[in-house]
Design an enzyme around this catalytic site. Sequence first.
Site, short mmCIF file in Angstrom:
data_model
loop_
_atom_site.label_atom_id
_atom_site.label_comp_id
_atom_site.label_asym_id
_atom_site.label_seq_id
_atom_site.Cartn_x
_atom_site.Cartn_y
_atom_site.Cartn_z
N HIS A 14 36.19 35.28 41.86
CA HIS A 14 37.61 35.31 41.45
C HIS A 14 38.43 34.76 42.61
O HIS A 14 38.62 35.42 43.62
CB HIS A 14 38.05 36.75 41.13
CG HIS A 14 39.48 36.86 40.68
ND1 HIS A 14 39.86 37.55 39.55
CD2 HIS A 14 40.64 36.37 41.19
CE1 HIS A 14 41.16 37.49 39.39
NE2 HIS A 14 41.66 36.77 40.39
N HIS A 16 41.88 32.10 43.77
CA HIS A 16 43.04 31.23 43.50
C HIS A 16 43.11 30.14 44.56
O HIS A 16 43.25 30.44 45.74
CB HIS A 16 44.34 32.03 43.53
CG HIS A 16 44.39 33.13 42.53
ND1 HIS A 16 44.92 32.97 41.27
CD2 HIS A 16 43.94 34.41 42.58
CE1 HIS A 16 44.82 34.10 40.59
NE2 HIS A 16 44.22 35.00 41.36
N LEU A 17 43.03 28.88 44.12
CA LEU A 17 43.14 27.76 45.07
C LEU A 17 44.45 27.01 44.93
O LEU A 17 44.77 26.15 45.74
CB LEU A 17 41.96 26.80 44.90
CG LEU A 17 40.59 27.34 45.34
CD1 LEU A 17 39.50 26.30 45.08
CD2 LEU A 17 40.59 27.74 46.81
N ASN A 41 45.68 30.01 36.71
CA ASN A 41 47.11 30.32 36.57
C ASN A 41 47.98 29.40 37.42
O ASN A 41 48.77 29.84 38.25
CB ASN A 41 47.40 31.80 36.87
CG ASN A 41 47.07 32.21 38.30
OD1 ASN A 41 46.19 31.64 38.93
ND2 ASN A 41 47.78 33.20 38.81
N LYS A 99 39.81 33.06 31.06
CA LYS A 99 40.57 34.13 31.71
C LYS A 99 41.62 34.69 30.77
O LYS A 99 42.40 33.95 30.18
CB LYS A 99 41.25 33.55 32.96
CG LYS A 99 42.15 34.52 33.67
CD LYS A 99 41.37 35.57 34.43
CE LYS A 99 42.30 36.67 34.92
NZ LYS A 99 42.05 37.06 36.30
N HIS A 136 42.18 40.26 33.28
CA HIS A 136 43.15 40.94 34.14
C HIS A 136 43.55 42.21 33.41
O HIS A 136 44.30 42.16 32.44
CB HIS A 136 44.37 40.06 34.42
CG HIS A 136 45.34 40.71 35.36
ND1 HIS A 136 45.54 40.27 36.64
CD2 HIS A 136 46.13 41.81 35.22
CE1 HIS A 136 46.43 41.06 37.25
NE2 HIS A 136 46.80 42.00 36.40
N HIS A 174 38.94 42.41 39.47
CA HIS A 174 39.62 43.17 40.53
C HIS A 174 39.94 44.61 40.12
O HIS A 174 41.10 45.00 40.06
CB HIS A 174 40.86 42.45 41.06
CG HIS A 174 41.77 41.82 40.03
ND1 HIS A 174 42.20 42.47 38.92
CD2 HIS A 174 42.33 40.60 39.97
CE1 HIS A 174 42.97 41.68 38.22
NE2 HIS A 174 43.06 40.53 38.84
N LEU A 219 48.49 42.33 42.85
CA LEU A 219 48.27 42.95 41.54
C LEU A 219 46.81 42.81 41.15
O LEU A 219 46.23 41.75 41.35
CB LEU A 219 49.17 42.30 40.49
CG LEU A 219 50.64 42.70 40.62
CD1 LEU A 219 51.50 41.84 39.70
CD2 LEU A 219 50.84 44.18 40.31
N ASP A 247 39.78 37.51 44.87
CA ASP A 247 41.17 37.39 44.42
C ASP A 247 42.06 36.91 45.57
O ASP A 247 43.22 37.29 45.65
CB ASP A 247 41.69 38.71 43.83
CG ASP A 247 42.99 38.51 43.06
OD1 ASP A 247 43.33 37.37 42.72
OD2 ASP A 247 43.67 39.53 42.81
N HIS A 251 50.23 32.80 48.82
CA HIS A 251 51.63 32.47 48.49
C HIS A 251 52.33 32.11 49.78
O HIS A 251 52.04 32.70 50.82
CB HIS A 251 52.36 33.68 47.88
CG HIS A 251 51.91 34.04 46.52
ND1 HIS A 251 52.35 33.40 45.38
CD2 HIS A 251 51.06 34.99 46.09
CE1 HIS A 251 51.79 33.95 44.31
NE2 HIS A 251 50.99 34.92 44.72
N ALA A 263 53.16 38.69 44.28
CA ALA A 263 51.95 39.49 44.52
C ALA A 263 50.80 38.60 44.94
O ALA A 263 50.58 37.55 44.34
CB ALA A 263 51.58 40.23 43.24
C1 NCD Z 1 47.44 36.58 41.73
C2 NCD Z 1 48.18 35.29 42.01
O1 NCD Z 1 49.00 35.27 42.94
O2 NCD Z 1 47.93 34.30 41.32
N1 NCD Z 1 48.10 37.64 42.42
C3 NCD Z 1 47.57 38.82 42.80
O3 NCD Z 1 48.29 39.66 43.30
N2 NCD Z 1 46.29 39.07 42.64
C4 NCD Z 1 47.35 36.79 40.27
C5 NCD Z 1 46.37 37.85 39.89
O4 NCD Z 1 45.16 37.66 40.05
O5 NCD Z 1 46.82 38.89 39.39
ZN ZN Z 2 43.65 36.84 40.81
#
Ligand code: NCD
Ligand code: ZN
Length: 347
Positions: A14, A16-17, A41, A99, A136, A174, A219, A247, A251, A263
């Site tokens: 899991h 995010h790139l 996302n 997802k 999620h 998560h 989150l 995860d 940001h 988040a």
């Molecule tokens: C994730 C994101 O920033 O894309 N944020 C997070 O707090 N984990 C989204 C997610 O996986 O809920």
């Molecule tokens: Zn995530």
Amino acid sequence: MTDSIVLCRPDDWHLHLRDGAMLAAVTPFSAGFGRAIIMPNLVPPVVTGAQAAAYRDRIRAALPETAALVPQMTLYLTDSTDPADVTAAHEAGIIRAVKLYPAGATTNSASGVTDFDRVRPVLEAMAGAGIPLCVHGEVTDPAVDIFDREAVFIDRVLDPIRRKTPGLRVVMEHITTSEGVAYARSGGDDLGATITTHHLVINRNAILAGGIRPHYYCLPVAKRETHRLALREAATSGEARFFLGTDSAPHPDSAKLQPCGCAGCFTAPNTMSILAHVFEDEDALDRLEAFASLNGAAFYGLPPNEDRIRLTRRETPAAYPATIAAGDETVTVFDPGFPLYWHLEDA
Ligand code: NCD
Ligand code: ZN
């Protein structure tokens, strides 16, 4: 004391790139994982097989030449997802999973599912084709306390979906609660659960006690200490249903350090050193390989990675950047709050 361990190369189930300058900046920090499930996302989200293939190519272009990472793409399930596009993208080897974000549950989830009955044909097609659904698991009902949203989701949404869709392979993404751990354990080998690095380290006090700390806000939000301990017990148990999904969710600080900050914890740069620390604390270093390298691959029906990494405990702490630059922005790296003595290298 053990001071060196060798593991099959770990995977991140899991991750995010992002895209653009952020993609270029953060992707090298995940290059040492063998495979990673890439979250869809983006803005706009990755909803078709063609978009997933194009995003995969942008990720490949952002990887260093020596990278081990093979991105495993996902589609973002919406109320109007076409079941035929999902199965075709899977058959073509473009996507590994789909997802499910309940609409409004987290960052960039506005296009998520609003009505679970509308996605029933997609879920049936996925069950038939053996395509896992990554969930999620938080309700978005404003009347439900944020600390209860995972447990309520299990009762109101997840369990009914699984009962109505026999054969659907589900990953509870998560998990953050003892209820999540218990529900994962109630399933058969069609149910898995990822656990993040940061949820093994922080509880909600880290966010709120002695001042508000936005870099620990993610989150699902970290819960009370009993839940963190349940997650540590699950992750270090060696049980096949629990595996690593960092995860890691970068940001820019300019988006996190706000009256309404977003988040996500950015853990890619120091995840393996933190995990070795946690597993050593729990006297479970011999089970780190199951959690980080074996269980997730087995759930997804893949062999473990063939090459290996080494983690070595040294006297001097492992160095990692406190922040990284992404275009004109700065991204803060997750600070576990203790020095990291486990150094990561290729074996
Ligand atoms: C994730 C994101 O920033 O894309 N944020 C997070 O707090 N984990 C989204 C997610 O996986 O809920
Ligand atoms: Zn995530």
